[in-house]
Design an enzyme around this catalytic site. Sequence first.
Site, PDB file in Angstrom:
ATOM      1  N   LYS A 154     -14.426  -2.250   3.368  1.00 20.68           N
ATOM      2  CA  LYS A 154     -13.720  -1.623   4.491  1.00 20.68           C
ATOM      3  C   LYS A 154     -14.671  -1.241   5.624  1.00 20.68           C
ATOM      4  O   LYS A 154     -14.357  -1.432   6.797  1.00 20.68           O
ATOM      5  CB  LYS A 154     -12.957  -0.392   4.010  1.00 20.68           C
ATOM      6  CG  LYS A 154     -11.777  -0.707   3.107  1.00 20.68           C
ATOM      7  CD  LYS A 154     -11.013   0.564   2.751  1.00 20.68           C
ATOM      8  CE  LYS A 154      -9.844   0.274   1.824  1.00 20.68           C
ATOM      9  NZ  LYS A 154      -9.044   1.479   1.535  1.00 20.68           N
ATOM     10  N   THR A 172      -6.980  -0.967   3.899  1.00 15.29           N
ATOM     11  CA  THR A 172      -6.362  -0.779   2.593  1.00 15.29           C
ATOM     12  C   THR A 172      -6.796  -1.830   1.584  1.00 15.29           C
ATOM     13  O   THR A 172      -7.272  -2.908   1.955  1.00 15.29           O
ATOM     14  CB  THR A 172      -4.826  -0.810   2.741  1.00 15.29           C
ATOM     15  OG1 THR A 172      -4.201  -0.680   1.457  1.00 15.29           O
ATOM     16  CG2 THR A 172      -4.368  -2.117   3.372  1.00 15.29           C
ATOM     17  N   GLY A 173      -6.599  -1.525   0.318  1.00 18.05           N
ATOM     18  CA  GLY A 173      -6.824  -2.507  -0.727  1.00 18.05           C
ATOM     19  C   GLY A 173      -5.626  -3.418  -0.910  1.00 18.05           C
ATOM     20  O   GLY A 173      -5.701  -4.442  -1.590  1.00 18.05           O
ATOM     21  N   ASP A 198      -9.508   8.421   0.316  1.00 16.14           N
ATOM     22  CA  ASP A 198      -9.463   9.283  -0.871  1.00 16.14           C
ATOM     23  C   ASP A 198     -10.160   8.713  -2.086  1.00 16.14           C
ATOM     24  O   ASP A 198     -10.294   9.398  -3.095  1.00 16.14           O
ATOM     25  CB  ASP A 198      -8.004   9.558  -1.247  1.00 16.14           C
ATOM     26  CG  ASP A 198      -7.327   8.325  -1.844  1.00 16.14           C
ATOM     27  OD1 ASP A 198      -7.350   7.255  -1.187  1.00 16.14           O
ATOM     28  OD2 ASP A 198      -6.802   8.423  -2.960  1.00 16.14           O
ATOM     29  N   ASP A 214      -6.916   4.812   5.324  1.00 16.35           N
ATOM     30  CA  ASP A 214      -6.485   4.188   4.079  1.00 16.35           C
ATOM     31  C   ASP A 214      -4.976   4.425   3.938  1.00 16.35           C
ATOM     32  O   ASP A 214      -4.399   5.276   4.637  1.00 16.35           O
ATOM     33  CB  ASP A 214      -7.251   4.839   2.929  1.00 16.35           C
ATOM     34  CG  ASP A 214      -6.741   4.425   1.557  1.00 16.35           C
ATOM     35  OD1 ASP A 214      -6.546   3.225   1.338  1.00 16.35           O
ATOM     36  OD2 ASP A 214      -6.541   5.324   0.716  1.00 16.35           O
ATOM     37  N   LEU A 215      -4.330   3.719   3.022  1.00 16.83           N
ATOM     38  CA  LEU A 215      -2.889   3.917   2.807  1.00 16.83           C
ATOM     39  C   LEU A 215      -2.607   4.789   1.576  1.00 16.83           C
ATOM     40  O   LEU A 215      -2.268   5.953   1.691  1.00 16.83           O
ATOM     41  CB  LEU A 215      -2.180   2.566   2.661  1.00 16.83           C
ATOM     42  CG  LEU A 215      -1.830   1.807   3.938  1.00 16.83           C
ATOM     43  CD1 LEU A 215      -1.075   0.527   3.603  1.00 16.83           C
ATOM     44  CD2 LEU A 215      -1.011   2.669   4.885  1.00 16.83           C
ATOM     45  N   ASP A 216      -2.737   4.215   0.386  1.00 20.90           N
ATOM     46  CA  ASP A 216      -2.361   4.923  -0.840  1.00 20.90           C
ATOM     47  C   ASP A 216      -3.269   6.131  -1.073  1.00 20.90           C
ATOM     48  O   ASP A 216      -4.492   6.021  -1.066  1.00 20.90           O
ATOM     49  CB  ASP A 216      -2.440   3.972  -2.038  1.00 20.90           C
ATOM     50  CG  ASP A 216      -1.418   2.849  -1.920  1.00 20.90           C
ATOM     51  OD1 ASP A 216      -0.225   3.113  -2.130  1.00 20.90           O
ATOM     52  OD2 ASP A 216      -1.824   1.724  -1.574  1.00 20.90           O
ATOM     53  N   ASN A 231     -12.992   2.807  -2.951  1.00 18.07           N
ATOM     54  CA  ASN A 231     -12.946   1.632  -2.077  1.00 18.07           C
ATOM     55  C   ASN A 231     -12.929   2.038  -0.603  1.00 18.07           C
ATOM     56  O   ASN A 231     -12.971   1.184   0.282  1.00 18.07           O
ATOM     57  CB  ASN A 231     -11.758   0.722  -2.413  1.00 18.07           C
ATOM     58  CG  ASN A 231     -10.415   1.397  -2.224  1.00 18.07           C
ATOM     59  OD1 ASN A 231     -10.301   2.630  -2.227  1.00 18.07           O
ATOM     60  ND2 ASN A 231      -9.379   0.598  -2.064  1.00 18.07           N
TER      61      ASN A 231
END
Length: 288
Positions: free
Chosen positions: A212, A41-42, A235, A7-9, A238
């Site tokens: 995802k 990612t979202g 984290d 994931d990113l954020d 999603n």
Amino acid sequence: MKLIASDLDGTLLDEEGVVSEENIAAIQKAVAHGIRFVVATGRSYDAANTPLKQAGITCPIISLNGAVAYTEDKQLIRTVPMDKSVAKQVLEVCREADMYLEFFTTNGIYSVSKKYFLEVLVDIMKSANPNASETEIREKAELRFQAEPVQFIADYDELFAIENLEIYKILAFSLDKEKLASARAQLSGVAGMAITSSGDINLEFNHRDAQKGIALKHLAESMGIDMVDVMAMGDNWNDESMLRSAGRGVAMGNASDEIKALCSYTTKANYDHGVAFAIEEMLRTINA
């Protein structure tokens, strides 16, 4: 492990939205061992690719929670749009609750009120940074629209009249937890839809196959990789589908206890180079 998905954020990116040198080095080390790397990612593709490009990372990108997926050279390999009738139901419920909405589409992102969302962001940032000045907070809030340019329209209903427009994700924000819970409850029974979130103040609506975990499985299979040989890091909710489906699910140290309970492993927080720590731990395990 043959594939790492991050994931990113709140995961690969630190609190400034940057990939740390430690995380970059660990990813490079894994790739040198023949392990593939992908981001899930979202965010939209462009908003996801910007910090990756700055870090010198080129990889496949699963964007909008799994609704759209690209190869490392930006070749589109999968799209899963929402049914328009479902999108209209989401709009009706969230508009009644006076939520700020963003529609992620084939033509980019649409919304109707920049001012409202700026005020939401300012309220959040004030709580998180009580010593920051009003000017500093508003400047940071404005960066949201630089990262993901939003087109503003008079009414959301206009979107349904645009020919050939596909809606991939609807993002709804509210500082009122009761409104979020009510909207989720009203829409949870809608067929063909997945409801997740990437924070305490939002809901994210996608097609049920735009998750995802599903997109990651599709990508892994195209590489000839079984999900048992995939490590996924995340984290928030999603990320749940890929954390559950990966052979090695890793929760970030900054994740909630509920997310950590889904995973067999927990790493350090995103601001403490948790991705690098998780990769190094994994490499030690497979080399032992």
